[in-house]
Design an enzyme around this catalytic site. Structure first.
Site, PDB file in Angstrom:
ATOM      1  N   TRP A 141     -10.805  -3.379  -3.875  1.00 29.88           N
ATOM      2  CA  TRP A 141      -9.310  -3.441  -3.335  1.00 29.88           C
ATOM      3  C   TRP A 141      -8.563  -3.653  -4.412  1.00 29.88           C
ATOM      4  CZ3 TRP A 141      -5.439  -6.545  -4.352  1.00 29.88           C
ATOM      5  CH2 TRP A 141      -4.494  -6.747  -3.438  1.00 29.88           C
TER       6      TRP A 141
ATOM      7  N   SER B 225      -3.887  -7.394   7.744  1.00 27.65           N
ATOM      8  CA  SER B 225      -4.500  -7.705   6.320  1.00 27.65           C
ATOM      9  C   SER B 225      -3.559  -8.275   5.592  1.00 27.65           C
ATOM     10  CB  SER B 225      -5.323  -6.416   6.196  1.00 27.65           C
ATOM     11  OG  SER B 225      -6.171  -6.586   4.667  1.00 27.65           O
ATOM     12  N   TYR B 226      -3.333  -7.512   4.207  1.00 27.59           N
ATOM     13  CA  TYR B 226      -2.245  -8.196   3.478  1.00 27.59           C
ATOM     14  C   TYR B 226      -1.049  -8.455   3.915  1.00 27.59           C
ATOM     15  CZ  TYR B 226       0.087  -8.959  -1.077  1.00 27.59           C
ATOM     16  OH  TYR B 226       0.618  -9.264  -2.397  1.00 27.59           O
TER      17      TYR B 226
ATOM     18  N   HIS C 216     -12.402  -3.646  10.368  1.00 22.80           N
ATOM     19  CA  HIS C 216     -11.172  -3.921   9.460  1.00 22.80           C
ATOM     20  C   HIS C 216     -10.474  -2.761   9.691  1.00 22.80           C
ATOM     21  CE1 HIS C 216      -8.724  -6.418   7.057  1.00 22.80           C
ATOM     22  NE2 HIS C 216      -8.442  -5.544   6.268  1.00 22.80           N
TER      23      HIS C 216
ATOM     24  N   ASP D 236     -14.584  -7.439  12.171  1.00 18.81           N
ATOM     25  CA  ASP D 236     -13.785  -7.569  10.637  1.00 18.81           C
ATOM     26  C   ASP D 236     -14.140  -8.594   9.924  1.00 18.81           C
ATOM     27  OD1 ASP D 236     -11.523  -7.302   9.416  1.00 18.81           O
ATOM     28  OD2 ASP D 236     -10.331  -8.874  10.577  1.00 18.81           O
TER      29      ASP D 236
ATOM     30  N   TYR E 288       0.839  -1.121   0.040  1.00 19.32           N
ATOM     31  CA  TYR E 288      -0.030  -0.186   0.023  1.00 19.32           C
ATOM     32  C   TYR E 288       1.011   1.254   0.018  1.00 19.32           C
ATOM     33  CZ  TYR E 288      -3.350  -3.594   1.405  1.00 19.32           C
ATOM     34  OH  TYR E 288      -4.106  -4.528   1.356  1.00 19.32           O
TER      35      TYR E 288
END
Length: 665
Positions: free
Chosen positions: A161, A113-114, A284, A255, A42
């Site tokens: 996303w 997350s990722y 989230h 989440d 990101y």
């Protein structure tokens, strides 16, 4: 410690020559310091990073902090392919970070997350310098929240996303073409902004149109269906035992990966690893104390944690204890702690386990007239119906949600606890409610919904459950079926125990047809799919099987044994006496095998045996007495007045008089 040195875009060469770049934050002084590493797609200055990790605060606490752009993103070289390189790049980056000037040689991974999943992938690659991971709000199985949920495509997260990540892709592609860049970004923003007004429903559904228009890599659903083996590049479930590291896991009750966080924690505890868990009332992207329509009190905020301090500081304390200061022997981690936010009373509670062993599983049943009761419905109870209109679907309102503008914390598709009045008022929504509660009730644990037609399961319901369990177990599941008897079928389910032989044969036929993934069409005595005379056409299940599903039959009567020999992959035997088993069981199985052109080797015979040990004769007598009661129940109580398959089975094996005597009593 106030002085912090920041070095931008420090290169790290991967094994294939691709250079990834990281920002490095060093505390003042000479070190050495433990390393905290985060690898994300990101951007190294992304606001999302600040929520997961404050690099300046970490450096002030004495950590050497490394923030790296993953392959093909922002300052890093290479092609952007979500997930594909995270395991190998994670390994190479950990080893590189451990050797940076000022490092004490011990590395911890942090992020969510990722970049929670990049931690798991790096941990699975086993770089020797990696000592601990702290994944936040991330999944265990990508088919439980990332790509799909319950077999349905997770377009909610997949589309926005992928479009958001597409901005950097277009900037790279049109680096020397200003007009192309402006047109590309403009179209991308229009597609993102139009999701709520119809973009989510754009067809065709195979290759999502917006991804095709902009030629973008997508989150992974489409590729995982084309290349099932590639899904391992971000799958954790089934591999926890390979990670011999302490973990600090953080999740939110609202989440989309809340269940994945819990699954990761419980799997690590089962593997005997030190595992710490924090579950807040968060979504989230919102770790504050006002979530959805509810203010949980400032104590719920991740910057306060009920007077425990900032969540970041709890993580830093944990890393400090494990990574040490000088790279020497760090203290052995304990089993880990559990910190849960209990909504309703709005308090944090410290536990030692999850799930809570003191929790009591409690069943509630959907009843006629919108009732929800501990008592199950009778077979005669009126069914509840609704009409589904795909052109006017029920809107998703709150809950564990991450859709559209919700990724950016806008009011579009808000997650969390929201008022459901408007949804519940719709004619296509059924609402089931208990009687008013007379005292407070705490629900802490996994809530499950099991929807089955009244009476017995249809063959397609059995097939759906079998495929689901096969996927979860990664092909280790086998389906066991038994005909039961009139006492259970008629007494408990309230449907006739009629023609069990044909029902069994047809059920196996339909289950196997459904397990091929093709549309099911079947004409039998008991089942016709689709039902004749209506408008229905043959259908397939939405979930696609990835593994063979062996069918084992638990049968006792001669004709059922014959059928088992004909059609089953295995036999689940019971009521077995070796001396009489040939005539009672194996002759009938062999006749069925021969009728189908099969041999005994084609049938897996599964017959258990009980072994018990006693320290003295008194204990032995008590054990035998208890076993006699169990056997007497099988001989006399398991069946109707005219039909008891267990009694008949023992009688055929030479125990007819004893079986009759027990039954008479």
């Amino acid at each position: 410690m106030t002085e912090i040195q920041i070095e931008l875009d420090v290169p790290a060469e991967m094994r294939d020559g691709t250079v990834l770049r990281a920002d490095v934050y060093r505390p003042g002084g000479t070190g050495p310091w433990p390393v905290l590493l985060s690898r994300l797609p990101y951007g190294k200055q992304s606001p999302l990073l600040a929520m997961m990790l404050d690099p300046l605060a970490a450096a002030r606490r004495g950590f050497l902090v490394v923030i790296q752009d993953t392959r093909g993103r922002f300052a890093s070289e290479g092609e952007w392919e979500p997930w594909t390189y995270e395991e190998s790049d994670g390994y190479d980056t950990v080893r590189w970070a451990a050797a940076l000037p000022g490092s004490n040689g011990s590395v911890g991974l942090i992020g969510g997350s990722y970049f929670g999943n990049t931690q798991w992938m790096a941990a699975l690659s086993k770089p020797p310098e990696l000592k601990a991971i702290a994944p936040l709000i991330t999944w265990s199985d990508p088919d439980d929240g990332l790509w799909t949920r319950g077999g349905a495509i997770e377009l909610g997260i997949t589309v926005p996303w992928s479009l958001m990540q597409g901005a950097d892709t277009l900037m790279r592609r049109h680096a020397t073409d200003l007009d192309g860049l402006v047109n590309g970004i403009t179209g991308l923003v229009q597609d993102f902004d139009g999701l709520a007004s119809g973009g989510y429903g754009e067809l065709p559904a195979g290759r999502f149109p917006a991804f095709a228009r902009h030629d973008l890599p997508e989150l992974g659903y489409e590729r995982s269906r084309r290349e099932p083996e590639w899904a391992a590049s971000c799958t954790v479930v089934g591999r926890h035992g390979e990670v011999d590291l302490p973990t600090f896991q953080v999740g939110g009750w609202f989440d989309i990966f809340g269940q994945g966080t819990l699954d990761n924690f419980t799997a690590m505890r089962r593997a005997g690893r030190s595992a710490t868990l924090v579950m807040g009332p968060w979504t989230h992207t919102n770790w504050r104390h006002v979530v959805g329509d509810v203010n949980f009190g400032f104590g719920a905020n991740s910057d306060f944690m009920g007077m425990r301090g900032r969540l970041h500081d709890l993580q830093f304390d944990w890393f400090r204890r494990i990574l040490g200061d000088d790279g020497g022997e760090a203290p052995e981690p304990d089993t880990g702690k559990v910190l849960l936010f209990v909504m309703g009373i709005n308090q944090w509670r410290e536990e030692t386990e999850w799930p809570l062993s003191r929790a009591v599983d409690t069943d509630f049943h959907l009843r006629a007239d919108g009732r929800l009761t501990p008592e199950p419905p009778s077979a005669a109870e009126q069914a509840e119906e609704f009409t589904y209109d795909p052109m006017d679907p029920v809107p998703t309102t709150g809950g564990a949600l991450l859709m559209g503008g919700g990724l950016l914390n806008t009011d579009e598709f808000r997650p969390g606890p929201l008022d459901q009045t408007a949804v519940e008022a719709r004619e296509d929504v059924l609402v089931f409610t208990t009687d008013p509660l007379t005292e407070d009730v705490e629900v802490t644990g996994r809530v499950r919904a099991v929807l089955i037609q009244l009476g017995t399961r249809t063959p397609m319901a059995i097939a759906r459950a079998a495929i689901t369990l096969s996927q979860i177990s990664e092909g280790r599941f086998l389906l066991g079926l038994g005909p039961s008897g009139p006492q259970v079928i008629e007494g408990l389910h309230g449907v006739p125990f009629a023609r069990p032989l044909s029902r069994m044969r047809e059920t196996v036929d339909i289950v196997r047809q459904a397990a091929t993934g093709e549309k099911v069409s079947y004409t039998g005595r008991e089942f016709q799919l689709p039902l004749p005379g209506g408008d229905a056409k043959p259908m397939r299940l939405s979930m696609r099987p990835e593994h063979d599903i062996p069918v084992y039959l638990a049968t006792l009567s001669p004709r059922m044994l014959h059928l088992t020999g004909e059609i089953a992959d295995g036999w689940l035997g019971t009521s077995f006496v070796p001396e009489g088993a040939k005539e009672a069981y194996f002759d009938h199985l062999d006749h069925g095998l021969a009728a189908a052109g099969r041999k005994r080797a084609d049938l897996d015979i599964c017959q258990g045996a009980e072994v018990a040990f006693a320290d003295d004769e008194d204990t032995l007598r008590a054990m035998v007495a208890g076993r006699k009661k169990e056997l007497a129940f099988s001989l006399g109580g398991m069946g109707s007045a005219t039909t008891n398959f267990y009694n008949n089975a023992y009688s055929r094996q030479g125990w007819a008089e004893v079986a009759a005597d027990v039954r008479a009593r």
